[in-house]
Design an enzyme around this catalytic site. Structure first.
Site, PDB file in Angstrom:
ATOM      1  N   LYS A 185      -1.010   0.898  11.943  1.00 52.00           N
ATOM      2  CA  LYS A 185      -2.025   0.643  10.826  1.00 52.00           C
ATOM      3  C   LYS A 185      -2.189  -1.274  10.251  1.00 52.00           C
ATOM      4  O   LYS A 185      -1.543  -1.280  10.304  1.00 52.00           O
ATOM      5  CB  LYS A 185      -2.163   1.194  10.023  1.00 52.00           C
ATOM      6  CG  LYS A 185      -3.272   0.978   8.767  1.00 52.00           C
ATOM      7  CD  LYS A 185      -2.927   2.457   8.058  1.00 52.00           C
ATOM      8  CE  LYS A 185      -2.168   1.549   6.708  1.00 52.00           C
ATOM      9  NZ  LYS A 185      -2.000   2.174   5.216  1.00 52.00           N
TER      10      LYS A 185
ATOM     11  N   ARG B 260      -1.947   9.204   2.370  1.00 57.09           N
ATOM     12  CA  ARG B 260      -0.192   9.914   2.836  1.00 57.09           C
ATOM     13  C   ARG B 260       0.246   8.937   1.332  1.00 57.09           C
ATOM     14  O   ARG B 260       1.346   8.967   1.067  1.00 57.09           O
ATOM     15  CB  ARG B 260      -0.220   8.502   3.803  1.00 57.09           C
ATOM     16  CG  ARG B 260      -0.999   7.522   3.928  1.00 57.09           C
ATOM     17  CD  ARG B 260       0.301   6.505   3.302  1.00 57.09           C
ATOM     18  NE  ARG B 260      -0.095   4.922   3.349  1.00 57.09           N
ATOM     19  CZ  ARG B 260       0.231   4.102   3.017  1.00 57.09           C
ATOM     20  NH1 ARG B 260       0.180   4.368   1.798  1.00 57.09           N
ATOM     21  NH2 ARG B 260       0.181   2.670   4.015  1.00 57.09           N
TER      22      ARG B 260
ATOM     23  N   GLN C  69      -7.688   5.880  -5.638  1.00 54.27           N
ATOM     24  CA  GLN C  69      -6.395   6.751  -5.255  1.00 54.27           C
ATOM     25  C   GLN C  69      -5.703   7.913  -6.475  1.00 54.27           C
ATOM     26  O   GLN C  69      -5.405   8.190  -6.263  1.00 54.27           O
ATOM     27  CB  GLN C  69      -5.069   5.193  -5.724  1.00 54.27           C
ATOM     28  CG  GLN C  69      -5.295   4.830  -3.992  1.00 54.27           C
ATOM     29  CD  GLN C  69      -4.528   5.466  -3.060  1.00 54.27           C
ATOM     30  OE1 GLN C  69      -4.099   6.074  -3.366  1.00 54.27           O
ATOM     31  NE2 GLN C  69      -4.592   3.899  -1.744  1.00 54.27           N
TER      32      GLN C  69
ATOM     33  N   ASP D 135      -8.314   3.908 -18.098  1.00 54.25           N
ATOM     34  CA  ASP D 135      -9.122   3.250 -17.555  1.00 54.25           C
ATOM     35  C   ASP D 135     -10.712   2.243 -18.261  1.00 54.25           C
ATOM     36  O   ASP D 135     -10.739   3.250 -18.941  1.00 54.25           O
ATOM     37  CB  ASP D 135      -9.968   3.544 -15.842  1.00 54.25           C
ATOM     38  CG  ASP D 135     -10.224   2.484 -15.338  1.00 54.25           C
ATOM     39  OD1 ASP D 135     -11.300   1.663 -15.672  1.00 54.25           O
ATOM     40  OD2 ASP D 135      -9.760   2.615 -13.933  1.00 54.25           O
TER      41      ASP D 135
ATOM     42  N   GLY E 247       0.589   1.244  -7.383  1.00 54.04           N
ATOM     43  CA  GLY E 247      -0.616  -0.097  -7.808  1.00 54.04           C
ATOM     44  C   GLY E 247       0.305  -1.315  -6.605  1.00 54.04           C
ATOM     45  O   GLY E 247      -0.894  -2.332  -5.802  1.00 54.04           O
ATOM     46  N   ALA E 248       1.252  -1.909  -7.046  1.00 56.50           N
ATOM     47  CA  ALA E 248       1.722  -3.345  -6.844  1.00 56.50           C
ATOM     48  C   ALA E 248       1.734  -3.155  -5.007  1.00 56.50           C
ATOM     49  O   ALA E 248       2.983  -2.293  -4.290  1.00 56.50           O
ATOM     50  CB  ALA E 248       2.863  -3.561  -7.360  1.00 56.50           C
ATOM     51  N   ASP E 249       1.405  -3.863  -4.594  1.00 54.93           N
ATOM     52  CA  ASP E 249       1.450  -3.709  -3.184  1.00 54.93           C
ATOM     53  C   ASP E 249       1.071  -5.117  -1.877  1.00 54.93           C
ATOM     54  O   ASP E 249       1.812  -5.387  -1.155  1.00 54.93           O
ATOM     55  CB  ASP E 249       0.473  -3.036  -2.408  1.00 54.93           C
ATOM     56  CG  ASP E 249      -0.849  -4.372  -2.600  1.00 54.93           C
ATOM     57  OD1 ASP E 249      -1.655  -4.270  -3.309  1.00 54.93           O
ATOM     58  OD2 ASP E 249      -2.227  -2.791  -2.118  1.00 54.93           O
TER      59      ASP E 249
ATOM     60  N   LYS F 221       2.249  -8.776  -7.954  1.00 55.18           N
ATOM     61  CA  LYS F 221       1.897  -7.648  -8.621  1.00 55.18           C
ATOM     62  C   LYS F 221       2.844  -6.496  -9.320  1.00 55.18           C
ATOM     63  O   LYS F 221       3.815  -6.935  -9.243  1.00 55.18           O
ATOM     64  CB  LYS F 221       1.637  -6.303  -7.484  1.00 55.18           C
ATOM     65  CG  LYS F 221      -0.443  -7.272  -7.098  1.00 55.18           C
ATOM     66  CD  LYS F 221      -0.568  -6.095  -6.625  1.00 55.18           C
ATOM     67  CE  LYS F 221      -2.721  -6.441  -5.885  1.00 55.18           C
ATOM     68  NZ  LYS F 221      -3.045  -5.603  -5.224  1.00 55.18           N
TER      69      LYS F 221
ATOM     70  N   SER G 292       6.214   2.644  -4.719  1.00 55.04           N
ATOM     71  CA  SER G 292       5.842   3.614  -3.860  1.00 55.04           C
ATOM     72  C   SER G 292       4.572   2.260  -3.113  1.00 55.04           C
ATOM     73  O   SER G 292       3.744   1.540  -3.814  1.00 55.04           O
ATOM     74  CB  SER G 292       4.839   4.248  -3.917  1.00 55.04           C
ATOM     75  OG  SER G 292       3.993   4.921  -3.137  1.00 55.04           O
TER      76      SER G 292
END
Length: 329
Positions: free
Chosen positions: A71, A115, A143, A164, A223-225, A229, A296
């Site tokens: 990807k 996923r 998401q 939100d 959220g943290a990627d 973050k 995640s």
């Protein structure tokens, strides 16, 4: 042979939620059993465009099927305002492991949302209380939708609280799910006092603390990627039974990356990788377990597993646009 071109609509149509969850669970198990190869995610930073590219290759063998793919995905926050494009674009190349033939080229953005929801569902299944009926979601973006769709496969979710700052996004979420669930807007604390909480925001200053959850809440930190973050406060991470998807990715760019770099968290604070929990090498929830957190980051094996589901179903139904990639081969 021909290659299938599968756009976002085709991915959505064929990424059947329960099937993707099973495939992602099998991918976690394959990794835990050393039946997967997943080089570290690589980043190409483009500060001049306020964006980056990420390269995510993987191979896995579940014992029933094997698959490989790559990807190529990005995060460009200025895209919507400046170019009328999504923040996240992506392309997935799904290949035959035996011949390396590209079986399909898929929309990577749709694949990612599917996923990611599936991974949260797997973690929820192993780490949340069995009788969980409520789900809190912090962040009502793209998401959030697959979080609810997937987690409701793992637990009998009835009540949903979404938080939100963007009222338009909250309204859209309520309209989408109002007929299926008892869904309402609420504060972060109200969302955190649900049985399960998913955080899907891009923040770099924590917004959920230990006081915002109950003594049994399971948190999917999504959220943290990227480095810096950080959605969950250190007191919450220190108190929780902490399960991660991948040691290298999580310490580099997952929810734990900031407290890890500061020495607030260390090896002893990590309970296990999710694959070890899936195969029974590490315990999931027990009667003594309190707050749990799943960090995640999103793994390439999840993308490959989801692409496998989408390709097989699209092939069976005759969907997608076939083309001869190599001209007569």
């Amino acid at each position: 042979m021909q290659t299938l071109l599968l756009d976002g609509d085709a991915v959505d149509a064929h990424a059947e939620t329960a099937a993707v969850i099973r495939a992602v669970e099998a991918a976690f198990a394959a990794a835990a059993r050393d039946r997967a190869q997943m080089p570290a995610k690589s980043y190409v930073d483009l500060p001049q465009y306020n964006g980056d590219f990420r390269s995510m290759p993987a191979y896995l063998d579940t014992g029933e099927w094997d698959a490989a793919g790559l990807k190529w995905v990005n995060v460009h926050p200025d895209n919507p305002a400046d170019h009328g494009l999504p923040t996240v674009l992506g392309t997935m190349i799904y290949s035959d492991p035996e011949t390396a033939y590209p079986l399909a080229i898929l929309d990577g953005a749709s694949l990612t949302t599917k996923r990611t929801g599936a991974a949260a569902a797997v973690a929820t299944d192993y780490l949340a209380v069995e009788d969980a009926t409520s789900l809190g979601i912090v962040g009502a973006g793209v998401q959030s939708y697959t979080q609810l769709e997937a987690i409701s496969e793992a637990r009998s979710i009835e009540e949903v609280v979404v938080s939100d700052l963007d009222e338009a996004r909250v309204t859209a979420f309520l309209e989408r799910f109002g007929d299926e669930f008892d869904v309402r807007e609420g504060s972060i604390t109200e969302a955190g006092h649900c049985d399960v909480l998913s955080t899907v925001t891009p923040v770099d200053e924590p917004i959920v603390s230990l006081a915002d959850v109950t003594g049994h809440t399971h948190v999917n930190a999504i959220g943290a990627d990227a480095p810096g973050k950080h959605e969950l406060a250190d007191d919450l991470l220190e108190m929780a039974t902490l399960v991660i998807d991948d040691y290298e990715q999580c310490t580099h760019s997952g929810e734990i990356n900031v407290p890890w770099s500061r020495g607030v968290l260390e090896e002893a604070d990590i309970h296990a990788e999710i694959g070890a929990v899936v195969v029974g090498e590490a315990a999931g929830r027990t009667p003594e377990t309190g707050v749990t957190v799943f960090d995640s980051t999103g793994l390439a094996i999840q993308d490959v597993a989801t692409a496998h589901v989408v390709y097989e179903r699209a092939l069976e139904s005759g969907d997608g646009v076939p083309f001869d990639f190599f001209g007569g081969t």
